[in-house]
Design a protein around this motif. Sequence first.
Motif, PDB file in Angstrom:
ATOM      1  N   SER A 112     -10.050  -9.597   3.825  1.00 15.12           N
ATOM      2  CA  SER A 112      -9.098  -9.073   5.110  1.00 15.12           C
ATOM      3  C   SER A 112      -7.912  -8.525   4.302  1.00 15.12           C
ATOM      4  CB  SER A 112      -8.879 -10.028   6.279  1.00 15.12           C
ATOM      5  OG  SER A 112      -8.157  -9.261   7.157  1.00 15.12           O
ATOM      6  N   GLU A 113      -7.074  -9.377   3.935  1.00 12.78           N
ATOM      7  CA  GLU A 113      -5.796  -9.139   3.329  1.00 12.78           C
ATOM      8  C   GLU A 113      -5.931  -7.902   2.137  1.00 12.78           C
ATOM      9  OE1 GLU A 113      -2.134 -11.052   0.861  1.00 12.78           O
ATOM     10  OE2 GLU A 113      -3.635 -12.314   2.054  1.00 12.78           O
ATOM     11  N   SER A 114      -6.923  -7.930   1.249  1.00 16.72           N
ATOM     12  CA  SER A 114      -7.171  -6.626   0.511  1.00 16.72           C
ATOM     13  C   SER A 114      -7.434  -5.581   1.164  1.00 16.72           C
ATOM     14  CB  SER A 114      -8.280  -7.290  -0.618  1.00 16.72           C
ATOM     15  OG  SER A 114      -7.659  -8.345  -1.330  1.00 16.72           O
ATOM     16  N   ALA A 115      -8.243  -5.459   1.978  1.00 16.69           N
ATOM     17  CA  ALA A 115      -8.733  -4.364   2.694  1.00 16.69           C
ATOM     18  C   ALA A 115      -7.249  -3.659   3.525  1.00 16.69           C
ATOM     19  CB  ALA A 115      -9.642  -4.714   3.889  1.00 16.69           C
ATOM     20  N   GLY A 116      -6.553  -4.662   4.395  1.00 14.66           N
ATOM     21  CA  GLY A 116      -5.480  -4.241   4.863  1.00 14.66           C
ATOM     22  C   GLY A 116      -4.525  -3.441   3.963  1.00 14.66           C
ATOM     23  N   LYS A 117      -4.212  -4.114   2.708  1.00 17.27           N
ATOM     24  CA  LYS A 117      -3.114  -3.412   1.641  1.00 17.27           C
ATOM     25  C   LYS A 117      -3.570  -2.421   1.181  1.00 17.27           C
ATOM     26  CE  LYS A 117      -1.168  -7.827  -0.024  1.00 17.27           C
ATOM     27  NZ  LYS A 117      -1.098  -8.629  -1.177  1.00 17.27           N
ATOM     28  N   GLU A 118      -4.940  -2.072   1.018  1.00 14.47           N
ATOM     29  CA  GLU A 118      -5.617  -0.675   0.608  1.00 14.47           C
ATOM     30  C   GLU A 118      -5.571   0.147   1.511  1.00 14.47           C
ATOM     31  OE1 GLU A 118      -9.085  -0.204  -1.748  1.00 14.47           O
ATOM     32  OE2 GLU A 118      -8.971  -2.328  -2.627  1.00 14.47           O
ATOM     33  N   ILE A 119      -5.513  -0.126   2.647  1.00 12.55           N
ATOM     34  CA  ILE A 119      -5.645   0.918   3.878  1.00 12.55           C
ATOM     35  C   ILE A 119      -4.268   1.355   3.893  1.00 12.55           C
ATOM     36  CG2 ILE A 119      -5.807   1.470   6.481  1.00 12.55           C
ATOM     37  CD1 ILE A 119      -8.399  -0.267   6.043  1.00 12.55           C
ATOM     38  N   ARG A 120      -3.159   0.334   3.937  1.00  8.93           N
ATOM     39  CA  ARG A 120      -1.687   0.739   3.964  1.00  8.93           C
ATOM     40  C   ARG A 120      -1.424   1.527   2.812  1.00  8.93           C
ATOM     41  NH1 ARG A 120      -2.580  -4.274   6.416  1.00  8.93           N
ATOM     42  NH2 ARG A 120      -2.075  -4.146   8.801  1.00  8.93           N
ATOM     43  N   ALA A 121      -1.843   1.262   1.690  1.00 11.08           N
ATOM     44  CA  ALA A 121      -1.254   1.907   0.454  1.00 11.08           C
ATOM     45  C   ALA A 121      -1.830   3.220   0.655  1.00 11.08           C
ATOM     46  CB  ALA A 121      -1.844   1.029  -0.743  1.00 11.08           C
ATOM     47  N   THR A 122      -2.892   3.307   0.922  1.00 16.03           N
ATOM     48  CA  THR A 122      -3.585   4.951   1.106  1.00 16.03           C
ATOM     49  C   THR A 122      -2.917   5.670   2.128  1.00 16.03           C
ATOM     50  OG1 THR A 122      -5.776   3.939   0.391  1.00 16.03           O
ATOM     51  CG2 THR A 122      -5.793   6.185   1.655  1.00 16.03           C
ATOM     52  N   GLY A 123      -2.841   5.119   3.228  1.00  7.75           N
ATOM     53  CA  GLY A 123      -2.108   5.614   4.076  1.00  7.75           C
ATOM     54  C   GLY A 123      -2.665   6.883   4.845  1.00  7.75           C
ATOM     55  N   VAL A 124      -1.983   7.736   5.538  1.00 15.40           N
ATOM     56  CA  VAL A 124      -2.830   8.784   6.333  1.00 15.40           C
ATOM     57  C   VAL A 124      -2.743  10.071   5.282  1.00 15.40           C
ATOM     58  CG1 VAL A 124      -2.763   8.146   8.539  1.00 15.40           C
ATOM     59  CG2 VAL A 124      -0.835   9.726   7.632  1.00 15.40           C
ATOM     60  N   ARG A 167       2.191   3.345  11.416  1.00 13.62           N
ATOM     61  CA  ARG A 167       1.575   2.524  12.267  1.00 13.62           C
ATOM     62  C   ARG A 167      -0.027   3.247  12.663  1.00 13.62           C
ATOM     63  NH1 ARG A 167       5.951   1.163  11.453  1.00 13.62           N
ATOM     64  NH2 ARG A 167       4.369   0.323  10.086  1.00 13.62           N
ATOM     65  N   VAL A 168      -0.142   4.438  12.159  1.00 11.21           N
ATOM     66  CA  VAL A 168      -1.500   4.873  12.576  1.00 11.21           C
ATOM     67  C   VAL A 168      -2.213   4.155  11.304  1.00 11.21           C
ATOM     68  CG1 VAL A 168      -3.131   6.894  12.065  1.00 11.21           C
ATOM     69  CG2 VAL A 168      -1.151   6.863  13.629  1.00 11.21           C
ATOM     70  N   ALA A 169      -1.871   4.059  10.061  1.00 15.36           N
ATOM     71  CA  ALA A 169      -2.443   3.378   9.107  1.00 15.36           C
ATOM     72  C   ALA A 169      -2.701   1.748   9.428  1.00 15.36           C
ATOM     73  CB  ALA A 169      -1.775   3.386   7.861  1.00 15.36           C
ATOM     74  N   ASP A 170      -1.589   1.301   9.887  1.00 14.20           N
ATOM     75  CA  ASP A 170      -1.665  -0.254  10.469  1.00 14.20           C
ATOM     76  C   ASP A 170      -2.827  -0.193  11.581  1.00 14.20           C
ATOM     77  OD1 ASP A 170       0.536  -1.078   8.838  1.00 14.20           O
ATOM     78  OD2 ASP A 170       1.887  -0.818  10.503  1.00 14.20           O
ATOM     79  N   CYS A 171      -2.883   0.621  12.422  1.00 18.52           N
ATOM     80  CA  CYS A 171      -4.073   0.441  13.338  1.00 18.52           C
ATOM     81  C   CYS A 171      -5.524   0.535  12.882  1.00 18.52           C
ATOM     82  CB  CYS A 171      -3.919   1.763  14.443  1.00 18.52           C
ATOM     83  SG  CYS A 171      -2.497   1.227  15.659  1.00 18.52           S
ATOM     84  N   CYS A 172      -5.561   1.372  11.792  1.00 19.20           N
ATOM     85  CA  CYS A 172      -6.876   1.755  10.859  1.00 19.20           C
ATOM     86  C   CYS A 172      -7.146   0.305  10.262  1.00 19.20           C
ATOM     87  CB  CYS A 172      -6.747   2.782   9.977  1.00 19.20           C
ATOM     88  SG  CYS A 172      -7.945   3.322   9.252  1.00 19.20           S
TER      89      CYS A 172
END
Length: 179
Positions: free
Chosen positions: A72-84, A138-143
């Motif tokens: 979960s932590e890895s997935a969240g970091k990847e999504i936030r790093a990718t961003g929108v 925040r959109v990336a955080d929601c994702c």
Amino acid sequence: MPRLVTADLPALLDPSVVGHRFARQAALRRQGFGVPAFFCVPATALEEVLTSVLDRLGVPPPTSYPELLTWSESAGKEIRATGVEDELAAALCAEFDRLVGPGGLVAVRASAFGGHGTTFEGISSGYLYVPRHELADRVADCCASVFSPQALLHATHRGVDLRSIRVAVGVQRTAVGQG
């Protein structure tokens, strides 16, 4: 499908586009209830980032709780790093300015949903009093909240394939009575 769904489009009433939360809010707003004005990032706009994380990290996440937390932590970091995407970030800012003006504040909330009619309300993230310069983050955080430990446990308990999970993000005025 437009990158952003505005309050004018019938797509706001379609839960497969904007999630159940925002489809209900759009229906209530159209019936005259005091739902603050909003726009949505449709699930299709965020689908690629979710799929790419699942492709890189594998599906399903590990079954032990400590492994699930790490995944979960890895997935969240990847999504936030990718961003929108830049195009989406620019469109978000333009809609933000139209909705509340450059100095305004909004609520940013996820509406996650998956197979078997499963929703993740109360599990997916939401943020209040978000200024324009924080909107894309925040959109990336929601994702990313789609892959929180709680969301993963909920999906597993419900038998939902992680690849079927979608997330739309609503951006809404923070005060009733402002339109």
